[in-house]
Every structure is written in structure tokens, then in C-alpha cells.
Design a protein around this motif. Structure first.
Motif, mmCIF file in Angstrom:
data_model
loop_
_atom_site.group_PDB
_atom_site.id
_atom_site.type_symbol
_atom_site.label_atom_id
_atom_site.label_comp_id
_atom_site.label_asym_id
_atom_site.label_seq_id
_atom_site.Cartn_x
_atom_site.Cartn_y
_atom_site.Cartn_z
ATOM 1 N N VAL A 1 0.803 -1.201 0.000
ATOM 2 C CA VAL A 1 0.000 0.000 0.000
ATOM 3 C C VAL A 1 0.845 1.264 0.000
ATOM 4 C CG1 VAL A 1 -2.253 -0.656 0.729
ATOM 5 C CG2 VAL A 1 -0.399 -0.757 2.332
ATOM 6 N N ARG B 1 7.079 6.050 9.504
ATOM 7 C CA ARG B 1 6.248 6.003 8.292
ATOM 8 C C ARG B 1 5.496 4.685 8.137
ATOM 9 N NH1 ARG B 1 10.426 8.258 3.900
ATOM 10 N NH2 ARG B 1 11.721 9.145 5.524
ATOM 11 N N ASP B 2 6.020 3.629 8.786
ATOM 12 C CA ASP B 2 5.322 2.340 8.696
ATOM 13 C C ASP B 2 3.907 2.430 9.247
ATOM 14 O OD1 ASP B 2 7.644 1.374 7.775
ATOM 15 O OD2 ASP B 2 8.203 0.300 9.604
ATOM 16 N N LEU B 3 3.740 3.293 10.241
ATOM 17 C CA LEU B 3 2.441 3.348 10.910
ATOM 18 C C LEU B 3 1.346 3.759 9.934
ATOM 19 C CD1 LEU B 3 3.475 5.017 14.297
ATOM 20 C CD2 LEU B 3 3.245 2.591 13.761
ATOM 21 N N GLU B 4 1.667 4.739 9.110
ATOM 22 C CA GLU B 4 0.679 5.201 8.144
ATOM 23 C C GLU B 4 0.388 4.119 7.100
ATOM 24 O OE1 GLU B 4 2.078 9.113 7.206
ATOM 25 O OE2 GLU B 4 0.192 9.516 6.146
ATOM 26 N N THR B 5 1.469 3.468 6.668
ATOM 27 C CA THR B 5 1.316 2.378 5.700
ATOM 28 C C THR B 5 0.368 1.320 6.249
ATOM 29 O OG1 THR B 5 3.611 2.756 5.118
ATOM 30 C CG2 THR B 5 2.597 0.758 4.278
ATOM 31 N N ARG B 6 0.550 1.028 7.525
ATOM 32 C CA ARG B 6 -0.272 -0.034 8.094
ATOM 33 C C ARG B 6 -1.728 0.416 8.245
ATOM 34 N NH1 ARG B 6 -1.603 -2.478 12.951
ATOM 35 N NH2 ARG B 6 -1.920 -4.728 12.686
ATOM 36 N N ILE B 7 -1.922 1.690 8.531
ATOM 37 C CA ILE B 7 -3.302 2.189 8.607
ATOM 38 C C ILE B 7 -3.980 1.991 7.252
ATOM 39 C CG2 ILE B 7 -4.692 4.297 8.816
ATOM 40 C CD1 ILE B 7 -2.653 5.208 10.985
ATOM 41 N N SER C 1 -3.214 -0.211 5.077
ATOM 42 C CA SER C 1 -3.369 -1.625 4.733
ATOM 43 C C SER C 1 -4.721 -2.153 5.186
ATOM 44 C CB SER C 1 -2.228 -2.447 5.328
ATOM 45 O OG SER C 1 -2.435 -2.679 6.710
ATOM 46 N N PHE C 2 -5.262 -1.580 6.252
ATOM 47 C CA PHE C 2 -6.587 -2.014 6.689
ATOM 48 C C PHE C 2 -7.679 -1.512 5.746
ATOM 49 C CE2 PHE C 2 -4.394 -3.122 10.554
ATOM 50 C CZ PHE C 2 -5.079 -4.243 10.968
#
Lengths: 462, 814
Positions: free
Chosen positions: A31, A247-253, A255-256
Motif C-alpha cells: 500500500v 512512516r510504517d504506521l501510516e502504511t499499516r493504517i 493496509s486495513f
């Protein structure tokens, strides 16, 4: 940025190994790539935007399908005097093909009667009769075919291609695998593994019964899931506000969000019932023998339309596959029946929709079969000279490349190794196999590791 | 604390062994087992070790009947481990000084003269040179510096105009310590104890407690198992399960918990069967080399070389941080490793074999004394029954009597008629042991001998001892030569190369006139083991640097050298060379023990920093290579799964033993051979087995466990130094919809239901899942979420628990 790769590796992959491919460590289906780094530029002109690889598991016989050997009939029943290296000891006498061959189309390609529907597309086929592998045994040969290395653990070509080119649809994987309904191919998940490439480039198995993708079916009602996701978004946003520098945090958001959408878009993709009766018929969906493989090929076309980069469809698995040490006639006749109509349908459908030009269809197994008999009416493995064919995606049309000897035992003209094949497929996809690399185990690794070269003869000039 | 003489150590070892042996003898006398054929066949169908009669692994030495697959005896295995631990502690490895080990055998006539016998000049490449303890920078005025690590880090920070962050909160530190050291989050009591009257002393005590917890080894073993490409099956076509592989995994857990010195840890893996054969754990350690993927179905010659390459390459990467395998086809492009040296290393392993061994102190001789004759009789009986099977097959064939007679003759490849007959009945003579039935009878001609054998058997079998635990290990210690393969091609054999070390990692010729040398002169594996760990003349300095870097990496996310398995010239340079060197010296001088290094790292101020940072600092060092904050990290696949189990109070803490098959979606069981139940035999009893820690989950090479592999669990094809960290929508799907997550959610929600108020429920959910209390506004919104939710009170609680499990805060530890 992918935090798991060190800055040094990162820069190296950007500048050094990868050349023109922009931000290739960004992923297929990731994503993060969706927003900013999805545009991966190829090295040169792209002929094959998509690949559909029809993997005939077990090793179909070239000399009984697309490599016509009239001389073999003369020697039928005679003992071959030279040395033959076989998997099982005691090769039997030479055996003519149990099938009739006819010539088809303007190109006059000779094709066996068991592929009489595919034969109607003779003028679109690029038949390679001089493929060679180094492996006599199924699984090492399958790994060789898919990864260019006979031992387990290297990235498969589908993974390399998506690593290099990315995907065009964030809701679908870049590399999809479909399996025979009877069983998976021997060698299992290593056949579509990403090896030393990040796991996101792994082939994702799609099923056409049950959940198409693992864990796609909602564990709770849609409303309840939405309720959960809404609250999740709030908590994650608060967490992100407290931790703005990851930045991973946003990517993971994101991904949901993508996962949520996939629960609708993937089932939508699987709805082959939406196709016209005519379309379903040409894939053989009205024929119980063809229904399973035909449905997979119809899905394959739908995935091409939705931007899936690379697909591999395995026909044959453990117990029931093309591995005919005995009763080759019955085996090949029935397995060809399951595949002939669907493949012809796929070629026709792709062509009608103008997709064949940009979609490379590949047919073949991990090796072919020997002209000598085995167990009276079967044949042993032959990695010394076997047949594959391509259609569309920049491959020459109505063309035969390379030759086996008069018996169909060894490639004697323009042999094409598995590494050559990979170099050529990547070339048609717009990738220079020597410039697309990944740093692992102390060096820049490529798909072919400098062992193959592009077979320009089978690429259409225009 | 100096090491006493090696002679003393050896004597102690022998004495201790004798006591352990006699302890064992009394134990084993209590067990007796007769071999019931049906039990054996049951086991056989469970473990598909030899589906094809012709596919018997060529390089697996059979020391006893391969049909003897006794059901795994958990209790006995634990006894071995306990005995071993007691034994090990008495040895007091910490009292030994590795510097005393200035011996190891080189310069033997059979060894490759050009590479070992001539005096070497050690390379002055940074990672190859001898260790030299750097001076610790001095910051007399700093209140931040807690130990030398901080001084080194602060110096580099200063050079980059960076400053350290404040210490993380006690709650954050608690969760961080628990997750980093034992791979499990603290529960609410553990956390409350930690936070209550939080002090530096309390922090240090907690570190010590966690380092001593059995869970510590279970967590840290996973890093080494990645490097050792450990799996419970062979891979390739058959992908047979390896029911005797797990003792290697258990050895790693055990060794980490006992703080087995790293040099011993390595030496045992290379040659434990020779260095300490009386030591079951040392023998199990050699499983490192039997972890290689292996094709057993009609393997070709080149595949044996692939296996050898895998063994040497994996040893190089995991232990030495060198890609030795690059020299298989040509001299190494970047590092001073020649093709000759590569084949010299391969030669050390050329004659080794996989071997199942009894893991008891005396090597299980007691079992062999009675077992071997029994085995010989069984083999003879089996052969008779196979002959009968073959005759039956021949009789059924549609051939003339004369042709049938020809088939009864021994197979002769020059006999063309016989060959042609065989060609037309490909597998007609392939008889299989697994097809033997209980009521099979031998041929007439064998009848009397058969009866005789049965009688002998009935006399001997009652004396059989119950089998002890068995492990798949490495054997063979002869000097042999390896042909140099041009381009790595098995068909292009060049001149023969004898065993070699890497010359640029070797200094001079050590004094070989020691007791050790006379004992081990003929055996290259122990020699390699001692060379590997020799900090003066061998590779010891390199492995110390590689190892401390791995420990650092696993605490901070990146290594001081970012390429953790590549310390050659194509790898990265250390960001903090002095710190790395200092830590390596600490490791060696602390008797190669790991726990003191862990302690140094996690008690440093560097480690205790907050993950917060300022924009300015972030821009100066986005990847945090200078450690001016703590990096937030995503939990590994194992920790995600284990943390869910623990927080839902479902974790089964049972340690060790056979691999566990969890339930996975039917469609993920790819290689369905006989049936899916056969390929993936899930334990169908209660669910306690499925709730074991992830380290015990089966690693079947061709069938990854979806939940694990989605979160970047490696596939054990090769040594994995650093897992990828991907973020994918398919991971989100697994967390949203997988039955595993739903089970935990349901279980936790049910427990929360016992809390009397909504407020208490939200409070408890946060504590269980995120190891902290909710803030005021979180408490309010959590309560609102439950009040305004859908369905029954229980399903609303489930909704809340599930959401907390899905949060970034759960998956990323601060």
C-alpha cells in the motif's frame, strides 16, 4: 522506505544494481507504493505487460504434442544403441507417438491431434523445441524452471518480475498462483517463493473454491467489522499523532483500508458468472472435464484486466499429472482434453479484447519425455531437449525455434536453457535481466546470475 | 577468573560423565519395550520417511532400524535436558579462560599444504584482524552515561550534533524489556510490580529475572534458528518430516538459557559429537549441519554437492558472517577466499553423514548391545519377506516361464534381454517394506531359517530396553579430499583439495605439540571448531564481532554493522567501530557468555531512551543510525502470536519436544500426498498443544503456516540474517478474519466479562493487550464504544478486544 533494508543496501539497489527501475524496493501490492512510488519504469520497451504461465506439471512430452518427429515411426520398437541417462533404469525400445499430427494455419505448424483446439491458433504460437534443463528429477527441475536454480530457495521469476515492475492494482497481488483442484504441485510453496527477495513478492495462491485468498471471508458481519474498523482508525490516528516519525504506521493504517476493500473487490473478480454464455463456452465451462482449468483461465484474463502482473497456473499435482512413465497415450489424451479447449479459449478471448499483444502466454512443463518407451507404453523424463511455447506479448507468431535430433532426444539446434528462457521473458517484460538485481549474501543477485542470455530470435522485431 | 588447565577440565568432564551415566543406567532399566510391528507401522505411516523404496537418502547413515520410530517420550527428553543442565552448571564454564586454548591441530601431512602449512599473514581488513580493546571515551560530567556503551554512542551523537532523548516511561520500558528479552508482554501484575516504586535497581533486578526466565531462551533461539535454517522436514518432493530434528532446536533453547559460552556453542555445533561425545547436548548440536534442505527422491550427484555447499555456506554466514559460498564457482570477488579454500572447507564435511543417535551420555551403547543382534535378525526376516513379495509379483506377470526365470536372476545391466524385460515392467520388482503384512510368509526355501529366526527373536526381544531420545546429528570425522569443481559443476572435477582453513584469518603456525594435537590430529572437524573460536590464531576475533553485532541488532533493530551476515568487504562498515570492538572484547573476556552482553545493552541509557524525537533530530538521522532515540519496532511473527496467547491468558508454557502442528486452513495444505490429514497431522485432542509458544510450531518446508509466513517468518531454505519487515493488506486480512485471532478475542472478552463495570473492562483490556492503562479520553471513548456497540454485551467486549489487537500500538513496540 522499507526499514528492513539498510540505507546502504537501499541506495545500492536504487543506484547501483537496479539502474533505471525506480524505487524498486517498493512493493508489488504494497500500500505504500500505492500513493507515491507505484510508477516503476522498465529498462526498455514493454512488450509483455502481463504474463500467464500455464505450467503443465509432471513434464508433458514434446514429441507427442508440438515437436513432430516422423522419423521416430521408422525406428518404432528398435533399441536405441547410444547411452541414455534416465531417472529409472532400463529404458525400453524407441516408441512412435500414439497421436497423429496435422499441419495448421498459414505457418503450417505441426501439432498433435490432442491439441486440436490450440492448433487453431498455430499462427499465434512461438514454439520452442530446443528447451534444455539440467535436472532429471521433478522438483529440482520445477525449481530450475521457476527460479533458474535447481536447489530450493531462489526467487521465482514471478517474484523477480513483480519486484522489478510492481503492480498496477493495490488490491490484488502482483504475482498470483492457481493450482490444480486435485492437489498442489510437488515442491509446494517454494515454487512461488520470493527466496531472498522480501516476502511481499511471493506468489499469492488464489483458489476458485472456498475463500479465493486466505482469510478473505469476514469473521463477523460487515456492519460489525465496519464498526471495529472505524474505532481502529480513531485509535491508530491518535497513536500516529503521538508518534509522527514512523512512516510504517501510516502504511499499516492504509493496509486495513485496502484489506477492507479487498473483501469486496476480490469476490467481484471471482464472479465468472458475470461473463457471457459465449465467453464461458469458449473456455469450456460447459464441459465437466474442462470446467476447472477453464474457470482458472477465465479468471486469469480477468486478472490481466485488473493489472495482475504475473500469473502461474499449475495443471497437474501429486498423483494426477503429466508424468507418464506408463500409459502415455491415455494420460496425455485426458490431460490435453482438460486443457486444450480452455487454452484455445484464452488465446481467442485475449485476442478479441486486444490483450494478447500485451500478454505473454507460456505453455510447458519442467521437462519433456524421451523417445524411448518405458513400461511398454510410457516415457521417462527428458531434460535434454523439450518443448515449450509462447503466444502474444511480443513473441514471434507462427514460428518454430530450435530443433531436437530426428528422434526428439536432444536439442541439436539453438538450445534454450532455463536461464535463457528467464532472460527472454524478462526482456519481453521490459527488464534487462542483468540490471535488475538485489543485494543478498554478499553480492548483487540477478534472476539469471549471468548464466543466461536473451533469445532475440523468438522476440518479435516490430 | 582464569581457566584451569585443559587436563583438569577433561578430568572433570570424565568424572561427571561417569556419574551421569550411572544415573542414567538406573533410569533406563525401568523402561522396557518390545517392538510390536503394528505400532511400528503406525508410526511409519505417520512419518512418511520412505514412501518410495528406492528413494532412501544416499547420505543418511542408518545406525539402527529406521522402522524404530518410538513415540516421542516427552518425559524422558526432559530428563536428558535436566541432567544435562545440572552437568553443565557443574562444569563452570565461566571459570575457564579461552586464551588458554592456544592449541589446535593444523600442519598435518594430509592437510592442504599450500594453505595451512605455510605461515600465514593475517589480513588487516577490519573484521579479520585481532581484537584490540579500544579506550572508552570519557564524559566525566555527563549524567546520561550509565555504562561504556553510552560513552561510545554519545561521542558519535556529538559528532552528528545529536543529543539523546529522555528515558522512556517506566510502563514503556516494562513492555519493551519483556518483549525484547522473553518475547512476551508483561501481564497486568507483572507490569504493576515493575512500575510500583520504579527505580534503577528495580530495573536491573527485572533484567536479571527476565534473563534467567526459561522464556528467554525460547525467544532468543528464534534468531539463531533463522540463521541455522532449521526446519522439521527435508523439503523438495518428499518433504519428509524429520521427527528427530527437534533436539537441535531444543539444544539452542537450552544453550541460550544455560548461557553456554558462544565459543562452546559454535564448537559443539561443528564437532560436538567428537569433542564431547558423552554430552547429549553437544551431540544434538551437530544438527546444525543436518538442517540443510535435502532431496531424497532419486538424488543426483550434484545434489550432494549442493548439500555440502549449503552446509559450508550456512556455517560461513551464520558463524563467521562471511559468504564463503561465493567461492564455489570462482575465487571470491571481494574477499580473500580462494576457490581452493572453499573446496578445502567442503573437504572437512565431505565424508560426514546424517546419523540418528541415541541422546544419552554413553551414546546409547546399552541399547546397541541388545538392539544390534535383534536388528540383524529383523533385517534378515524383512529380506525374506521381501523376497517372497517379489516372487509373488513375478508369478503374476504375463511372461513366459523362461522370461520369469530371467527376472529372478540378479540384475545385470549388460544383459540386454533382461534389461528389455525390466523396461516393460518398470516397477514390477520394486518391493517395499511398508507393504509387508503381519501374515506374510517367506518362501518355502526360507521356511526353516525363518522359524529359527523367530525363535531367536522371541528370546532376545524381551531384553530390549526402551529407546532413549533420538536426535538427527552429524557423524564422520575422517580426513578426505574434495575435488575442485570447475564452475561448481559436478561433471568438471579438477584436482583434489584437502581440508583447509581460510588463510587470511589464520596467524602463523601454532604450537602443535600439545596433548590436544596428538588426540585430534586426524580429525578435521574438531580442528575447524577450535580454529573457528581461536581469537589469536584463528577466526575467533571475527566471530566475536559478528556475534555481538547480532545481539545488538536484535535489541535495536539494526546492527552496528547493518549487514549482519556479511562482514566481508562487500558488507557495510560499522557505524560505531570502537563500540563493536569493545563489545567483542567484553564477550571474549567474559568467557564468551551472552547474558552479560544482553545485560550491558539493556541497562544502558542508550537502550532506555524514548522513541519520541524532534523533527530536527529526525531529519538529521531518519534511520536512527546514531541511536539518539529508541526505534519503534514491529513485533515478529512469533511474538505477535505469542503475545496474543499470553494476553488472552491462553499460553501453554510447556517447553521442548516434538514440533506442534497448528490448525491451518485446509486450502493452505499444499502438498497433499496421501491425504491432508497425513500431510498435516493436527493433534485432535484438546487445544492445549496449539497454544504452545511459536518456537515449537512445525516448520514444514513446502507448507508454510500462513499466519506466520504472512508476518515474514522465513522459509528455512537458507540462512536468514535479518527478516524482512513488510506491511501488506493480506496481513490485515489475517488479523481481521483468522480463526486464531477470533479465538483469542473470544477468550479474552469472556474473561473481561467478569469485571463489574464497563470502566473496569476497558481498563483491563488495555492492560492485557497494550500493557498500559488507558488515558482519560481513551477510557471515555472505549466506554462509549462498548455502550454504543452492536449485539450482546459479550460481543461488544469482543469488538473492543479485537480493535486493540489490530492497533499499531499492539504490533509496534515502543
Amino acid at each position: 522506505m522499507i526499514p528492513s533494508i539498510s540505507r546502504r543496501q537501499w541506495l545500492k539497489q536504487l543506484g547501483g544494481g537496479a539502474g533505471a527501475l525506480a524505487l524498486q524496493s517498493m512493493l508489488a501490492g504494497d500500500v505504500a507504493a500505492d500513493k507515491s512510488e507505484n510508477k516503476k519504469s522498465p529498462h526498455h520497451e514493454v512488450k509483455a505487460k502481463n504474463v500467464i504461465w500455464l505450467f503443465m506439471n509432471g513434464g508433458p512430452s514434446g514429441i507427442d504434442t508440438f515437436d513432430y518427429k516422423p522419423e521416430l515411426a521408422k525406428y518404432h520398437g528398435k533399441v536405441f544403441e547410444g547411452e541414455v541417462k534416465t531417472l529409472f533404469p532400463h529404458p525400453g525400445p524407441l516408441m512412435e507417438s500414439p497421436f497423429k499430427f496435422n499441419r495448421y494455419g498459414e505457418s503450417g505448424l505441426p501439432i498433435s491431434e490432442i491439441y486440436s483446439n490450440v492448433a487453431k491458433h498455430a499462427d499465434d504460437l512461438c514454439v520452442i523445441n530446443s528447451c534444455t534443463s539440467t535436472q532429471l528429477n521433478h522438483v529440482p527441475a520445477c525449481y530450475m524452471m521457476n527460479t533458474g536454480v535447481s536447489r530450493v530457495g531462489s526467487p521465482s521469476i514471478g517474484s523477480f518480475a513483480t519486484y522489478g515492475l510492481g503492480t498496477e492494482n493495490s488490491e490484488l497481488p502482483g504475482f498470483v498462483v492457481m493450482m490444480d483442484r486435485r492437489s498442489a504441485p510437488e515442491g509446494g510453496a517454494n515454487l512461488w517463493d520470493s527466496g531472498f527477495l522480501p516476502p511481499k513478492y511471493q506468489g499469492v495462491p488464489f483458489r476458485n473454491d472456498g475463500e479465493p485468498v486466505l482469510f478473505l471471508d469476514r469473521s463477523v458481519s460487515r456492519g460489525r467489522q465496519q464498526n471495529r474498523l472505524k474505532f481502529l482508525a480513531k485509535l491508530n490516528q491518535e497513536h500516529l499523532n503521538r508518534n509522527p516519525h514512523n512512516r510504517d504506521l501510516e502504511t499499516r493504517i492504509q493496509s486495513f483500508e485496502t484489506a477492507y476493500k479487498m473483501q469486496a473487490s476480490v469476490p467481484d473478480l471471482m464472479k465468472v458468472d458475470d461473463e457471457t454464455e459465449d465467453t464461458k463456452r469458449i473456455y469450456g465451462l460447459d464441459d465437466p472435464d474442462c470446467e476447472h482449468f477453464g474457470t482458472q483461465l477465465l479468471l486469469a484474463r480477468r486478472m490481466v484486466e485488473r493489472g495482475v502482473r504475473f500469473q502461474q497456473i499449475f495443471h497437474g499435482g501429486w498423483k494426477r499429472n503429466w508424468d507418464s512413465h506408463g500409459s502415455l497415450g491415455d494420460n496425455h489424451r485426458s490431460l490435453a482434453k482438460e486443457t486444450d479447449k480452455p487454452i484455445a479459449g484464452l488465446l481467442r478471448d485475449l485476442k478479441a479484447r486486444g490483450l494478447l499483444e500485451s500478454t505473454l502466454v507460456i505453455w510447458g512443463g519442467e521437462f519433456g519425455r524421451l523417445p524411448m518407451s518405458q513400461d511398454i507404453d510410457g516415457r521417462d523424463h527428458n531434460p535434454y531437449g523439450f518443448t515449450m511455447w509462447m503466444a502474444g506479448g511480443g513473441a514471434k507468431k507462427g514460428y518454430v525455434h530450435g530443433k531436437t535430433d530426428e528422434l526428439g532426444y536432444r536439442a541439436v539446434e539453438s538450445p534454450v536453457s532455463m536461464n535463457d528462457l528467464h532472460a527472454t521473458i524478462l526482456h519481453l517484460m521490459g527488464v534487462d535481466h542483468e540490471r535488475l538485481s538485489y543485494w543478498f549474501s554478499g553480492r548483487d543477485q540477478t534472476m539469471t546470475n549471468s548464466l543466461g542470455s536473451v533469445v532475440f530470435d523468438i522476440c518479435n522485431k516490430s | 577468573m582464569r581457566r584451569k588447565s585443559i587436563i583438569y577440565t577433561l578430568i572433570t568432564t570424565v568424572l561427571l560423565c561417569i556419574s551421569v551415566v550411572s544415573w542414567w543406567a538406573s533410569e533406563i532399566a525401568q523402561f522396557r519395550l518390545t517392538f510390536s510391528r503394528s505400532v511400528l507401522q503406525n508410526e511409519l505411516s505417520k512419518w512418511s520417511e520412505s514412501r518410495h523404496a528406492e528413494s532412501k537418502p544416499v547420505n543418511e547413515e542408518e545406525s539402527f532400524d529406521r522402522y524404530e520410530h518410538p513415540p516421542f517420550d516427552e518425559e524422558k527428553w526432559r530428563e536428558v535436558l535436566d541432567a544435562e543442565a545440572t552437568f553443565f552448571r557443574q562444569l563452570e564454564f565461566s571459570n575457564t579462560d579461552p586464551k588458554q586454548q592456544d592449541f589446535y591441530p593444523v600442519s598435518h601431512s594430509t592437510w592442504s599444504t599450500e594453505h595451512v602449512d605455510s605461515p600465514r599473514k593475517r589480513s588487516d581488513f577490519w573484521s579479520f584482524k585481532l581484537l584490540e580493546r579500544p579506550k572508552v571515551p570519557e564524559f566525566p560530567d555527563s549524567t546520561w552515561v550509565r555504562n561504556p556503551i553510552d560513552a561510545f554512542v554519545l561521542k558519535k551523537m556529538g559528532e552528528q550534533q545529536l543529543e539523546p532523548e529522555a528515558q522512556a516511561t517506566s510502563g514503556q520500558l516494562g513492555r519493551r524489556l519483556w518483549l525484547d528479552l522473553i518475547g512476551l508482554p508483561p501481564n497486568s501484575e507483572e507490569l504493576a510490580n515493575f512500575i510500583d516504586q520504579f527505580s534503577d535497581d528495580k530495573y536491573k533486578q527485572t533484567v536479571d529475572t527476565l534473563l534467567d526466565a526459561p522464556s528467554f531462551g525460547e525467544h532468543w533461539a528464534s534468531y539463531w534458528l533463522d540463521l541455522a535454517r532449521y526446519a522439521d522436514s527435508n523439503g523438495y518432493e518428499e518433504d519428509e518430516l524429520k521427527p528427530y530434528a527437534f533436539p537441535y532446536r531444543d539444544f539452542v533453547i537450552w544453550a541460550i538459557n544455560e548461557d553456554l559460552p558462544i565459543d562452546t556453542f559454535f564448537r559443539w555445533q561443528i564437532a560436538g559429537d567428537i569433542i564431547a561425545p558423552q554430552h547429549p547436548m553437544a551431540v544434538a548440536a551437530t544438527g546444525f549441519f543436518t538442517n540443510a534442505p535435502m532431496n531424497t527422491f532419486k538424488p543426483q550427484e550434484s545434489e550432494r554437492y549442493d548439500e555440502l555447499d549449503d552446509q559450508v555456506s550456512t556455517m560461513g554466514q551464520a558463524m563467521m558472517g562471511l559468504s564463503i559460498g561465493c567461492a564455489r564457482c570462482h575465487d571470491h570477488f571481494y574477499d580473500p577466499i580462494s576457490q581452493e579454500e572453499y573446496y578445502g572447507m567442503v573437504a572437512i564435511f565431505k565424508d560426514t553423514k546424517r546419523k540418528k543417535r541415541f541422546l544419552v551420555p554413553d551414546g546409547g551403547n546399552a541399547y546397541n548391545v541388545i538392539g544390534s543382534p535383534v536388528q540383524a535378525i529383523r533385517d534378515e526376516i524383512t529380506q525374506m519377506l521381501l523376497d517372497a513379495q517379489k516372487e509373488e509379483r513375478i508369478e503374476e506377470l504375463d511372461f513366459t516361464d523362461e522370461e520369469k526365470d530371467l527376472l529372478r536372476q540378479p540384475i545385470d545391466p549388460t544383459n540386454k534381454r533382461q534389461s528389455l524385460l525390466l523396461a516393460s515392467c518398470l516397477r514390477c520388482l520394486d518391493v517395499e517394506e511398508r507393504l509387508i503384512n503381519e501374515d506374510d510368509e517367506p518362501l518355502e526355501r526360507d521356511q526353516s531359517r525363518y522359524q529359527e529366526l523367530l525363535e531367536q527373536l522371541s528370546e532376545l526381544e524381551p531384553n530390549l530396553l526402551d529407546l532413549p531420545p533420538i536426535g538427527l546429528t552429524l557423524s564422520g570425522n575422517s580426513i578426505s579430499k574434495m575435488p575442485l569443481l570447475s564452475g561448481g559443476n559436478a561433471n568438471k572435477k579438477g584436482r583434489e583439495i584437502g581440508p583447509t582453513f581460510l588463510s587470511e584469518l589464520t596467524t602463523g603456525i601454532p604450537d602443535v605439540e600439545t596433548d590436544y594435537w596428538t588426540k585430534w590430529a586426524e580429525t578435521p572437524r574438531p580442528a575447524l571448531a577450535y580454529w573457528m573460536t581461536d581469537t589469536q590464531n584463528g577466526a575467533g576475533a571475527l566471530i566475536a564481532r559478528v556475534m555481538v553485532n547480532r545481539l545488538w541488532k536484535n535489541h535495536f533493530g539494526t546492527g552496528l554493522v547493518s549487514t549482519a551476515s556479511e562482514f566481508g568487504s562487500s558488507g557495510a562498515l560499522p557505524t560505531h567501530p570502537d563500540l563493536l570492538e569493545w563489545l567483542a572484547c567484553e564477550l571474549v573476556e567474559n568467557g564468551w557468555k551472552q547474558k552479560p552482553i544482553h545485560r550491558l545493552i539493556v541497562t544502558s541509557a542508550t537502550y532506555r531512551q524514548s522513541t519520541r524525537t524532534t523533527n530536527q533530530k529526525y531529519e538529521l538521522d531518519p534511520e536512527n543510525r546514531f541511536y539518539s532515540r529508541h526505534s519503534m519496532r514491529r513485533l515478529s511473527a512469533e511474538v505477535i502470536r505469542d503475545a496474543m496467547l499470553k494476553s488472552a491468558n491462553r499460553l501453554n508454557r510447556e517447553m521442548y519436544g516434538q514440533a506442534v502442528f497448528p490448525e491451518i486452513p485446509q486450502s493452505a495444505i499444499y502438498n497433499t500426498q496421501e491425504s491432508r490429514e497425513y500431510t498435516w497431522p493436527v493433534y485432535l485432542g484438546d487445544d492445549s498443544e496449539r497454544r504452545r509458544r511459536s518456537i515449537y510450531l512445525v516448520r514444514r518446508r513446502t507448507i508454510p503456516i500462513p499466519f506466520m509466513s504472512l508476518f515474514d517468518f522465513p522459509d528455512a531454505s537458507f540462512s536468514c540474517a535479518q527478516r524482512s519487515q513488510t506491511t501488506l493488506p493480506t496481513q490485515a486480512l489475517a488479523l481481521l478474519n483468522s480463526p486464531f485471532v477470533a479465538e483469542n478475542v473470544a477468550h479474552l472478552a469472556q474473561q473481561l466479562g467478569n469485571e463489574t463495570t464497563t470502566q473496569a473492562q476497558v481498563q483491563a483490556a488495555y492492560l492485557a493487550i497494550l500493557s498500559r492503562s488507558p488515558s482519560k479520553s481513551e477510557l471515555t471513548s472505549g466506554m462509549d464504544f462498548i455502550r454504543n456497540g452492536m449485539g450482546s454485551p459479550n460481543s461488544r467486549l469482543e469488538d473492543l478486544c479485537h480493535v486493540l489487537y489490530l492497533t499499531n500500538e499492539f504490533i509496534y513496540r515502543n
